[in-house]
Scaffold this motif. Sequence first.
Motif, short mmCIF file in Angstrom:
data_model
loop_
_atom_site.label_atom_id
_atom_site.label_comp_id
_atom_site.label_asym_id
_atom_site.label_seq_id
_atom_site.Cartn_x
_atom_site.Cartn_y
_atom_site.Cartn_z
N PHE A 172 0.82 -1.22 0.00
CA PHE A 172 0.00 0.00 0.00
C PHE A 172 0.85 1.27 0.00
CE2 PHE A 172 -3.60 -2.47 2.17
CZ PHE A 172 -4.36 -2.51 1.01
N TYR A 173 1.92 1.26 0.77
CA TYR A 173 2.63 2.52 1.02
C TYR A 173 3.93 2.69 0.24
CZ TYR A 173 -0.83 3.89 4.36
OH TYR A 173 -2.03 4.28 4.91
N SER A 174 4.31 1.72 -0.56
CA SER A 174 5.48 1.91 -1.42
C SER A 174 5.15 2.95 -2.49
CB SER A 174 5.87 0.59 -2.09
OG SER A 174 6.40 -0.31 -1.15
N GLN A 175 6.17 3.66 -2.91
CA GLN A 175 5.99 4.72 -3.90
C GLN A 175 5.92 4.10 -5.29
OE1 GLN A 175 8.16 8.41 -3.09
NE2 GLN A 175 8.78 8.41 -5.25
N THR A 176 4.79 3.46 -5.58
CA THR A 176 4.58 2.79 -6.85
C THR A 176 3.22 3.19 -7.42
OG1 THR A 176 3.68 0.86 -5.67
CG2 THR A 176 6.02 0.80 -6.27
N GLU A 177 3.03 2.89 -8.69
CA GLU A 177 1.81 3.30 -9.37
C GLU A 177 0.83 2.16 -9.60
OE1 GLU A 177 2.31 6.26 -12.62
OE2 GLU A 177 4.44 5.88 -12.33
N VAL A 178 1.29 0.92 -9.39
CA VAL A 178 0.45 -0.26 -9.61
C VAL A 178 0.42 -1.08 -8.33
CG1 VAL A 178 0.08 -2.33 -11.00
CG2 VAL A 178 1.10 -0.30 -12.06
N LEU A 179 -0.79 -1.48 -7.92
CA LEU A 179 -0.97 -2.27 -6.71
C LEU A 179 -1.67 -3.57 -7.07
CD1 LEU A 179 -0.81 -2.43 -3.60
CD2 LEU A 179 -2.98 -1.19 -3.50
N LEU A 180 -0.94 -4.69 -6.94
CA LEU A 180 -1.49 -6.01 -7.23
C LEU A 180 -1.74 -6.73 -5.91
CD1 LEU A 180 0.94 -7.07 -10.13
CD2 LEU A 180 -1.28 -5.95 -10.33
N LEU A 181 -2.98 -7.11 -5.68
CA LEU A 181 -3.37 -7.74 -4.43
C LEU A 181 -4.00 -9.11 -4.70
CD1 LEU A 181 -5.08 -4.61 -2.80
CD2 LEU A 181 -2.75 -5.43 -2.38
N ASP A 182 -3.27 -10.16 -4.39
CA ASP A 182 -3.75 -11.52 -4.62
C ASP A 182 -4.23 -12.09 -3.29
OD1 ASP A 182 -4.32 -13.95 -5.72
OD2 ASP A 182 -2.28 -14.42 -6.34
N GLU A 183 -5.51 -12.44 -3.21
CA GLU A 183 -6.12 -12.95 -1.97
C GLU A 183 -5.71 -12.08 -0.78
OE1 GLU A 183 -5.21 -17.06 -1.50
OE2 GLU A 183 -5.94 -17.62 -3.48
N PRO A 184 -6.04 -10.80 -0.82
CA PRO A 184 -5.49 -9.84 0.14
C PRO A 184 -5.84 -10.05 1.61
CG PRO A 184 -7.23 -8.83 -1.17
CD PRO A 184 -6.91 -10.15 -1.80
N THR A 185 -6.99 -10.64 1.91
CA THR A 185 -7.34 -10.75 3.33
C THR A 185 -7.16 -12.17 3.88
OG1 THR A 185 -9.72 -11.14 2.94
CG2 THR A 185 -8.98 -8.85 3.08
N SER A 186 -6.43 -13.01 3.16
CA SER A 186 -6.10 -14.33 3.69
C SER A 186 -5.41 -14.17 5.04
CB SER A 186 -5.18 -15.08 2.74
OG SER A 186 -5.83 -15.39 1.54
N ASN A 187 -5.86 -14.91 6.01
CA ASN A 187 -5.27 -14.95 7.36
C ASN A 187 -5.60 -13.72 8.22
OD1 ASN A 187 -3.85 -17.40 6.67
ND2 ASN A 187 -2.38 -16.13 5.57
#
Length: 209
Positions: free
Chosen positions: A146-161
């Motif tokens: 979320f907080y890295s200085q990047t322009e693309v955010l890829l979230l695979d199964e983000p709420t696992s665990n």
Amino acid sequence: MLKISLENIGKKFKNEWIFRNLSFEFSRNEPIAIIGPNGSGKSTLMQALAGAIPINEGKITYSNQEKTIPDENWHELLSFSAPYLELIEEFTLAESVNFHVKFKPFQNGLSTSDFLQIIELEKHKDKPVKNFSSGMRQKLKLGLAFYSQTEVLLLDEPTSNLDQKGFDWYISQVEKAIKNKIVIVSSNEPKEYIFCEKHLNILDFKIKA
């Protein structure tokens, strides 16, 4: 403005096509959910989008103001969070964060201390990652993405665990990210992508060889 374009891409393992003839475009302020049942190829597509695995046909293009970005530079533009991504077990939490920002600084000059407060793990800054629970690991991975200085955010199964508190934290953070990043979520849990108006169903691109 950054865009990711897919032109008739396909990926197969042995003689089975995981997906084929897939064309799509991803852009900022329009979060997309990649959906489908377990084992359908969602994670494979996410890894292809990140340039982590090659595709067998078609073309993936990252472009900014119509200028194509070389694929060897994609990693500079994106952050990726997934349950299967590894953390360095021997590092403490603070060491993990400090190591990460050497390669991908935080946005807006965020400090390590402030970051640890945001992910609500500041009390564990000196604890080795190997002693973290699965939920703590997942929250760290998400926070770094979320907080890295990047322009693309890829979230695979983000709420696992993640428990309910962790899930609520995830929703609050992803809603901030939508405003200035290309956000792509891979999931078979509708609650994880409730903020995505558009969906890409991997089953629509299943073709047997």
